[in-house]
Scaffold this active site. Structure first.
Site, PDB file in Angstrom:
ATOM      1  N   GLY A 264       0.812  -1.223   0.000  1.00  6.54           N
ATOM      2  CA  GLY A 264       0.000   0.000   0.000  1.00  6.54           C
ATOM      3  C   GLY A 264       0.841   1.267   0.000  1.00  6.54           C
ATOM      4  O   GLY A 264       2.071   1.213   0.043  1.00  6.54           O
TER       5      GLY A 264
ATOM      6  N   GLY B 101      -1.222   1.321  12.433  1.00  5.00           N
ATOM      7  CA  GLY B 101      -1.684   2.647  12.016  1.00  5.00           C
ATOM      8  C   GLY B 101      -3.005   2.573  11.277  1.00  5.00           C
ATOM      9  O   GLY B 101      -3.495   3.595  10.789  1.00  5.00           O
TER      10      GLY B 101
ATOM     11  N   HIS C   7      -8.275  15.132   3.209  1.00  4.45           N
ATOM     12  CA  HIS C   7      -7.391  14.051   2.748  1.00  4.45           C
ATOM     13  C   HIS C   7      -7.614  13.787   1.268  1.00  4.45           C
ATOM     14  O   HIS C   7      -8.610  14.209   0.686  1.00  4.45           O
ATOM     15  CB  HIS C   7      -7.653  12.756   3.539  1.00  4.45           C
ATOM     16  CG  HIS C   7      -7.033  12.748   4.902  1.00  4.45           C
ATOM     17  ND1 HIS C   7      -7.658  13.310   5.988  1.00  4.45           N
ATOM     18  CD2 HIS C   7      -5.842  12.276   5.343  1.00  4.45           C
ATOM     19  CE1 HIS C   7      -6.881  13.172   7.050  1.00  4.45           C
ATOM     20  NE2 HIS C   7      -5.764  12.551   6.686  1.00  4.45           N
TER      21      HIS C   7
ATOM     22  N   LYS D  38      -8.833   7.968   0.161  1.00  2.37           N
ATOM     23  CA  LYS D  38      -9.070   7.566   1.566  1.00  2.37           C
ATOM     24  C   LYS D  38     -10.477   6.995   1.709  1.00  2.37           C
ATOM     25  O   LYS D  38     -11.434   7.571   1.202  1.00  2.37           O
ATOM     26  CB  LYS D  38      -8.877   8.767   2.508  1.00  2.37           C
ATOM     27  CG  LYS D  38      -8.987   8.387   3.972  1.00  2.37           C
ATOM     28  CD  LYS D  38      -8.411   9.458   4.881  1.00  2.37           C
ATOM     29  CE  LYS D  38      -8.594   9.095   6.359  1.00  2.37           C
ATOM     30  NZ  LYS D  38      -7.903   7.859   6.726  1.00  2.37           N
TER      31      LYS D  38
HETATM   32  N1  LIG Z   1      -1.457   6.199  11.447  1.00  3.00           N
HETATM   33  C1  LIG Z   1      -0.986   6.945  10.438  1.00  3.00           C
HETATM   34  O1  LIG Z   1      -0.084   7.779  10.616  1.00  3.00           O
HETATM   35  C2  LIG Z   1      -1.562   6.718   9.056  1.00  3.00           C
HETATM   36  C3  LIG Z   1      -1.101   7.448   7.966  1.00  3.00           C
HETATM   37  C4  LIG Z   1      -1.615   7.162   6.686  1.00  3.00           C
HETATM   38  C5  LIG Z   1      -2.562   6.156   6.551  1.00  3.00           C
HETATM   39  N2  LIG Z   1      -3.023   5.485   7.639  1.00  3.00           N
HETATM   40  C6  LIG Z   1      -3.970   4.358   7.554  1.00  3.00           C
HETATM   41  O2  LIG Z   1      -3.220   3.222   7.123  1.00  3.00           O
HETATM   42  C7  LIG Z   1      -4.067   2.355   6.357  1.00  3.00           C
HETATM   43  C8  LIG Z   1      -3.432   2.080   5.013  1.00  3.00           C
HETATM   44  O3  LIG Z   1      -3.401   3.281   4.251  1.00  3.00           O
HETATM   45  P1  LIG Z   1      -2.839   3.311   2.769  1.00  3.00           P
HETATM   46  O4  LIG Z   1      -3.109   4.674   2.246  1.00  3.00           O
HETATM   47  O5  LIG Z   1      -1.440   2.791   2.758  1.00  3.00           O
HETATM   48  O6  LIG Z   1      -3.815   2.235   2.079  1.00  3.00           O
HETATM   49  P2  LIG Z   1      -3.641   1.391   0.741  1.00  3.00           P
HETATM   50  O7  LIG Z   1      -2.682   2.058  -0.175  1.00  3.00           O
HETATM   51  O8  LIG Z   1      -5.010   1.069   0.281  1.00  3.00           O
HETATM   52  O9  LIG Z   1      -2.934   0.021   1.247  1.00  3.00           O
HETATM   53  C9  LIG Z   1      -3.635  -0.978   1.959  1.00  3.00           C
HETATM   54  C10 LIG Z   1      -2.710  -2.158   2.158  1.00  3.00           C
HETATM   55  O10 LIG Z   1      -3.382  -3.158   2.937  1.00  3.00           O
HETATM   56  C11 LIG Z   1      -3.360  -4.389   2.245  1.00  3.00           C
HETATM   57  N3  LIG Z   1      -4.593  -5.148   2.540  1.00  3.00           N
HETATM   58  C12 LIG Z   1      -5.860  -4.820   2.186  1.00  3.00           C
HETATM   59  N4  LIG Z   1      -6.721  -5.766   2.623  1.00  3.00           N
HETATM   60  C13 LIG Z   1      -5.969  -6.705   3.252  1.00  3.00           C
HETATM   61  C14 LIG Z   1      -6.271  -7.961   3.884  1.00  3.00           C
HETATM   62  N5  LIG Z   1      -7.512  -8.417   3.959  1.00  3.00           N
HETATM   63  N6  LIG Z   1      -5.244  -8.660   4.424  1.00  3.00           N
HETATM   64  C15 LIG Z   1      -3.968  -8.213   4.358  1.00  3.00           C
HETATM   65  N7  LIG Z   1      -3.620  -7.044   3.747  1.00  3.00           N
HETATM   66  C16 LIG Z   1      -4.618  -6.308   3.218  1.00  3.00           C
HETATM   67  C17 LIG Z   1      -3.251  -4.025   0.780  1.00  3.00           C
HETATM   68  O11 LIG Z   1      -2.670  -5.083   0.057  1.00  3.00           O
HETATM   69  P3  LIG Z   1      -3.174  -5.571  -1.415  1.00  3.00           P
HETATM   70  O12 LIG Z   1      -4.219  -4.614  -1.880  1.00  3.00           O
HETATM   71  O13 LIG Z   1      -1.927  -5.594  -2.264  1.00  3.00           O
HETATM   72  O14 LIG Z   1      -3.700  -6.917  -1.161  1.00  3.00           O
HETATM   73  C18 LIG Z   1      -2.286  -2.837   0.848  1.00  3.00           C
HETATM   74  O15 LIG Z   1      -0.959  -3.307   1.021  1.00  3.00           O
HETATM   75  C19 LIG Z   1      -5.429   3.058   6.301  1.00  3.00           C
HETATM   76  O16 LIG Z   1      -6.241   2.543   7.332  1.00  3.00           O
HETATM   77  C20 LIG Z   1      -5.084   4.518   6.540  1.00  3.00           C
HETATM   78  O17 LIG Z   1      -6.149   5.253   7.063  1.00  3.00           O
HETATM   79  C21 LIG Z   1      -2.519   5.737   8.886  1.00  3.00           C
END
Ligand SMILES: NC(=O)c1ccc[n+]([C@@H]2O[C@H](COP(=O)([O-])OP(=O)(O)OC[C@H]3O[C@@H](n4cnc5c(N)ncnc54)[C@H](OP(=O)(O)O)[C@@H]3O)[C@@H](O)[C@H]2O)c1
Length: 269
Positions: free
Chosen positions: A12, A97, A153, A157
């Protein structure tokens, strides 16, 4: 190598940056890169996916054995990914996160925290964690000012309001000694009537490539106090998560926050 890390959600937007950060740090190694069972990247080198050099670690489906050989798991996936992973990470420390968890998801994390340290952060940036503290103090010092939280955002998102906006709202509620659920208002439309005293309003803007903007307005009759944060790059989140992973590995089971990592608090969460 002092610490071997697994990245859940390695394909991701955030996971790729975490992989980059690990690869760039000498004492750290990437032990596993995990994605969903139907990821388009299964079997592809995680370094290649992250846009750097090959690391010899291939993207694997979340399942039995996926986290073998890893000391700590860093999670930036989605609620369903985290739920699935909790069945397979054993008693490994977890830094998560992922936002948008339902109450049941939070309960599962709390259950994991009985056997391992769990660090949850809606936002890993140092600035936002300082802002949480400032908002709590401002809400306490300005008890009759109206509080409105505005976040913006990128268009990809999938949850709203952001986890960070919720964290800010909880900080404001804490400063007022109230429960957020009792005072929160999500957006406004139609004949709303006058704004109730003590309400905390929340508003979510979505568009383009915005990394993350948060503003807290505290509005009195003759003035407005603005507290805010702009994330310029997601890199600061990835760096914060890696810092948290190094910190959490030495902690006892329980739930921890970035405030602990940054030394802003010593009280339990
Ligand atoms: N805490 C912080 O500072 C912070 C900052 C930014 C984002 N976030 C949060 O972090 C999360 C990810 O954000 P992002 O923008 O990186 O999202 P993203 O680009 O959509 O990435 C999601 C990731 O999760 C994987 N995934 C999805 N469903 C899954 C499952 N059932 N089992 C295992 N892996 C799975 C996807 O893999 P595949 O699609 O390749 O299978 C991909 O690697 C969100 O909840 C976002 O709100 C937090």
């Amino acid at each position: 190598v002092a610490l071997t890390l697994a990245v859940l959600g390695a394909t991701g937007r955030m996971g790729r940056l975490v992989v980059q950060e690990i690869a760039a740090t000498e004492e750290l190694a990437l032990g596993a890169a995990v994605a969903s069972p139907n990821s388009a990247y299964l079997g592809v080198d995680a370094g290649t996916v992250a846009g750097i050099h090959a690391l010899g670690v291939y993207v694997a489906a979340c399942g039995p054995g996926a986290f073998d050989g890893c000391d700590v798991v860093i999670d930036f996936s989605l609620p369903e990914g985290l739920t699935l992973a909790l069945r397979h990470i054993g008693d490994r420390p977890l830094v998560s996160g992922t936002t948008g968890l339902e109450a049941r998801g939070v309960d599962r994390l709390i259950a994991h925290a009985v056997k391992a340290p769990v660090l949850l952060a809606a936002n890993f940036s140092t600035g936002v964690n300082l802002l949480l503290d400032l908002v709590e103090r401002a809400a306490r010092s300005l008890p009759d000012y109206d509080i409105e939280i505005i976040e913006a955002h990128h268009r990809h998102k999938v949850d709203a309001p952001s986890g960070t906006a919720y964290a800010l709202a909880h900080a404001a509620a804490q400063g007022r000694n109230v429960t957020l659920d009792d005072v929160v208002q999500h957006g406004r439309e139609g004949r709303t009537g006058e704004r109730p005293v003590g309400q905390i309003g929340m508003h979510a803007i979505r568009g383009g490539g915005i990394v993350g903007e948060h503003q807290v307005w505290l509005v009195g009759m003759g003035e407005r106090v603005l507290l805010g944060h702009s994330a310029i790059s997601r890199k600061s989140f990835a760096q914060g998560a890696v810092r948290a992973a190094r910190w959490v590995q030495t902690q006892p089971p329980g739930t921890w926050s970035m405030a602990h990592v940054l030394g802003l608090t010593s009280s339990p969460t």
